[in-house]
Scaffold this motif. Structure first.
Motif, PDB file in Angstrom:
ATOM      1  N   THR A 292      -6.292   6.906  -3.354  1.00 48.80           N
ATOM      2  CA  THR A 292      -6.517   8.006  -2.423  1.00 48.80           C
ATOM      3  C   THR A 292      -5.230   8.237  -1.642  1.00 48.80           C
ATOM      4  O   THR A 292      -4.645   7.291  -1.109  1.00 48.80           O
ATOM      5  CB  THR A 292      -7.677   7.668  -1.470  1.00 48.80           C
ATOM      6  OG1 THR A 292      -8.839   7.371  -2.250  1.00 48.80           O
ATOM      7  CG2 THR A 292      -7.966   8.815  -0.541  1.00 48.80           C
ATOM      8  N   LEU A 293      -4.787   9.488  -1.602  1.00 45.85           N
ATOM      9  CA  LEU A 293      -3.554   9.826  -0.890  1.00 45.85           C
ATOM     10  C   LEU A 293      -3.808  10.965   0.083  1.00 45.85           C
ATOM     11  O   LEU A 293      -4.489  11.933  -0.281  1.00 45.85           O
ATOM     12  CB  LEU A 293      -2.470  10.242  -1.890  1.00 45.85           C
ATOM     13  CG  LEU A 293      -1.899   9.116  -2.743  1.00 45.85           C
ATOM     14  CD1 LEU A 293      -1.007   9.677  -3.827  1.00 45.85           C
ATOM     15  CD2 LEU A 293      -1.142   8.117  -1.880  1.00 45.85           C
ATOM     16  N   PRO A 294      -3.252  10.839   1.308  1.00 47.66           N
ATOM     17  CA  PRO A 294      -2.610   9.643   1.828  1.00 47.66           C
ATOM     18  C   PRO A 294      -3.612   8.501   1.974  1.00 47.66           C
ATOM     19  O   PRO A 294      -4.821   8.705   1.796  1.00 47.66           O
ATOM     20  CB  PRO A 294      -2.066  10.089   3.181  1.00 47.66           C
ATOM     21  CG  PRO A 294      -2.943  11.227   3.580  1.00 47.66           C
ATOM     22  CD  PRO A 294      -3.340  11.913   2.300  1.00 47.66           C
TER      23      PRO A 294
ATOM     24  N   ASP B  63       0.838  -1.203   0.000  1.00 41.46           N
ATOM     25  CA  ASP B  63       0.000   0.000   0.000  1.00 41.46           C
ATOM     26  C   ASP B  63       0.868   1.246   0.000  1.00 41.46           C
ATOM     27  O   ASP B  63       1.857   1.320   0.733  1.00 41.46           O
ATOM     28  CB  ASP B  63      -0.898   0.057   1.236  1.00 41.46           C
ATOM     29  CG  ASP B  63      -2.062  -0.917   1.175  1.00 41.46           C
ATOM     30  OD1 ASP B  63      -2.505  -1.245   0.059  1.00 41.46           O
ATOM     31  OD2 ASP B  63      -2.526  -1.345   2.247  1.00 41.46           O
ATOM     32  N   ILE B  64       0.464   2.223  -0.796  1.00 41.63           N
ATOM     33  CA  ILE B  64       1.105   3.535  -0.720  1.00 41.63           C
ATOM     34  C   ILE B  64       0.419   4.298   0.416  1.00 41.63           C
ATOM     35  O   ILE B  64      -0.772   4.580   0.353  1.00 41.63           O
ATOM     36  CB  ILE B  64       0.976   4.310  -2.045  1.00 41.63           C
ATOM     37  CG1 ILE B  64       1.609   3.519  -3.196  1.00 41.63           C
ATOM     38  CG2 ILE B  64       1.635   5.692  -1.909  1.00 41.63           C
ATOM     39  CD1 ILE B  64       1.418   4.161  -4.564  1.00 41.63           C
ATOM     40  N   VAL B  65       1.171   4.578   1.452  1.00 42.24           N
ATOM     41  CA  VAL B  65       0.637   5.309   2.601  1.00 42.24           C
ATOM     42  C   VAL B  65       0.657   6.806   2.321  1.00 42.24           C
ATOM     43  O   VAL B  65      -0.324   7.512   2.566  1.00 42.24           O
ATOM     44  CB  VAL B  65       1.450   4.985   3.873  1.00 42.24           C
ATOM     45  CG1 VAL B  65       0.949   5.810   5.057  1.00 42.24           C
ATOM     46  CG2 VAL B  65       1.384   3.500   4.177  1.00 42.24           C
ATOM     47  N   ALA B  66       1.773   7.285   1.805  1.00 41.09           N
ATOM     48  CA  ALA B  66       1.913   8.703   1.489  1.00 41.09           C
ATOM     49  C   ALA B  66       2.900   8.851   0.342  1.00 41.09           C
ATOM     50  O   ALA B  66       3.840   8.063   0.219  1.00 41.09           O
ATOM     51  CB  ALA B  66       2.415   9.471   2.706  1.00 41.09           C
ATOM     52  N   TYR B  67       2.645   9.852  -0.483  1.00 36.16           N
ATOM     53  CA  TYR B  67       3.529  10.158  -1.616  1.00 36.16           C
ATOM     54  C   TYR B  67       3.778  11.661  -1.578  1.00 36.16           C
ATOM     55  O   TYR B  67       2.862  12.450  -1.820  1.00 36.16           O
ATOM     56  CB  TYR B  67       2.857   9.757  -2.930  1.00 36.16           C
ATOM     57  CG  TYR B  67       3.714   9.978  -4.163  1.00 36.16           C
ATOM     58  CD1 TYR B  67       4.402   8.923  -4.747  1.00 36.16           C
ATOM     59  CD2 TYR B  67       3.823  11.235  -4.729  1.00 36.16           C
ATOM     60  CE1 TYR B  67       5.180   9.119  -5.873  1.00 36.16           C
ATOM     61  CE2 TYR B  67       4.608  11.441  -5.850  1.00 36.16           C
ATOM     62  CZ  TYR B  67       5.284  10.378  -6.416  1.00 36.16           C
ATOM     63  OH  TYR B  67       6.057  10.581  -7.542  1.00 36.16           O
ATOM     64  N   ALA B  68       5.016  12.022  -1.215  1.00 39.45           N
ATOM     65  CA  ALA B  68       5.365  13.430  -1.014  1.00 39.45           C
ATOM     66  C   ALA B  68       4.283  14.065  -0.128  1.00 39.45           C
ATOM     67  O   ALA B  68       3.871  13.470   0.869  1.00 39.45           O
ATOM     68  CB  ALA B  68       5.522  14.133  -2.356  1.00 39.45           C
ATOM     69  N   ASP B  69       3.787  15.228  -0.499  1.00 37.31           N
ATOM     70  CA  ASP B  69       2.714  15.864   0.256  1.00 37.31           C
ATOM     71  C   ASP B  69       1.403  15.818  -0.511  1.00 37.31           C
ATOM     72  O   ASP B  69       0.496  16.626  -0.268  1.00 37.31           O
ATOM     73  CB  ASP B  69       3.069  17.323   0.573  1.00 37.31           C
ATOM     74  CG  ASP B  69       4.225  17.414   1.553  1.00 37.31           C
ATOM     75  OD1 ASP B  69       4.289  16.581   2.470  1.00 37.31           O
ATOM     76  OD2 ASP B  69       5.072  18.324   1.390  1.00 37.31           O
TER      77      ASP B  69
END
Length: 195
Positions: free
Chosen positions: A140-142, A125-131
């Motif tokens: 959906t990010l984060p 899972d991508i938790v966060a990508y940059a800001d």
């Protein structure tokens, strides 16, 4: 006068070299959560880390300690426990391409998607990508539930005690608010940074 023995480098080779460039011009920082509760869990997590490092445009910069976690969202005892970890990467890939790569790695480890919160060989899972903050339903990010999952926050906090989840606040405060119930550090297990 040009040297006839020197051949121009084909454009396709230049593109491949650029894509695999270890210097990663203008990289973005991303936080990825890994989980496995089927098969050789530790070996699978290490395989996922190695596969991420083998991805052109991705470099694994940090790997958290391993946590063992009761399955989330299901009846207690209905599934084996998870091994969880967090990795921090630098990447030139855009978020959607990083998601595709994560899903391809899951498939390489025989991930089956039959039920929500079902057992799995691997979850990336991508938790966060940059800001980046995005409500895109595909990515959906984060991550929309990261702030309520100790199995994400605890290993991330181990790596970066001062980290902050965009739109939610400091990871330390989020973790303090939910506690560590059902999540325990496995000091006897270790994941390594790729060579």
């Amino acid at each position: 006068m040009s040297d006839p023995t020197v051949q121009p480098v084909p454009a396709s080779v230049v593109e491949q070299v650029d894509a695999a460039d270890v210097t990663l011009s203008n990289p973005h920082r991303a936080v990825l959560a890994l989980g496995s509760n089927l098969g050789n869990r530790l070996e699978t997590l290490q395989g996922a880390i190695d596969a991420l490092e083998d991805t052109p445009g991705v470099r694994v910069k940090a790997v958290s300690p391993v946590y063992e976690t009761e399955p989330w969202g299901v009846e207690p005892g209905s599934q084996p426990s998870y091994f969880n970890a967090v990795v921090i990467v630098k990447t030139t890939l855009p978020p959607d391409s990083l998601l595709e790569r994560g899903q391809a790695i899951e498939e390489a480890f025989d991930r089956v998607r039959e039920e929500r919160w079902g057992p799995r060989t691997l979850d990336v899972d991508i938790v966060a990508y940059a800001d980046v903050v995005s409500a895109d339903p595909v990515l959906t990010l984060p991550h929309p539930r990261a702030h309520e999952r100790a199995f994400v926050l605890a290993p991330w906090h181990d790596l970066e005690p001062e980290a902050s989840l965009p739109g939610r606040g400091p990871v330390a405060e989020l973790l303090a608010a939910i506690g560590l119930s059902g999540v325990s550090a496995r000091a006897d297990l270790e994941l390594r940074l790729p060579d």
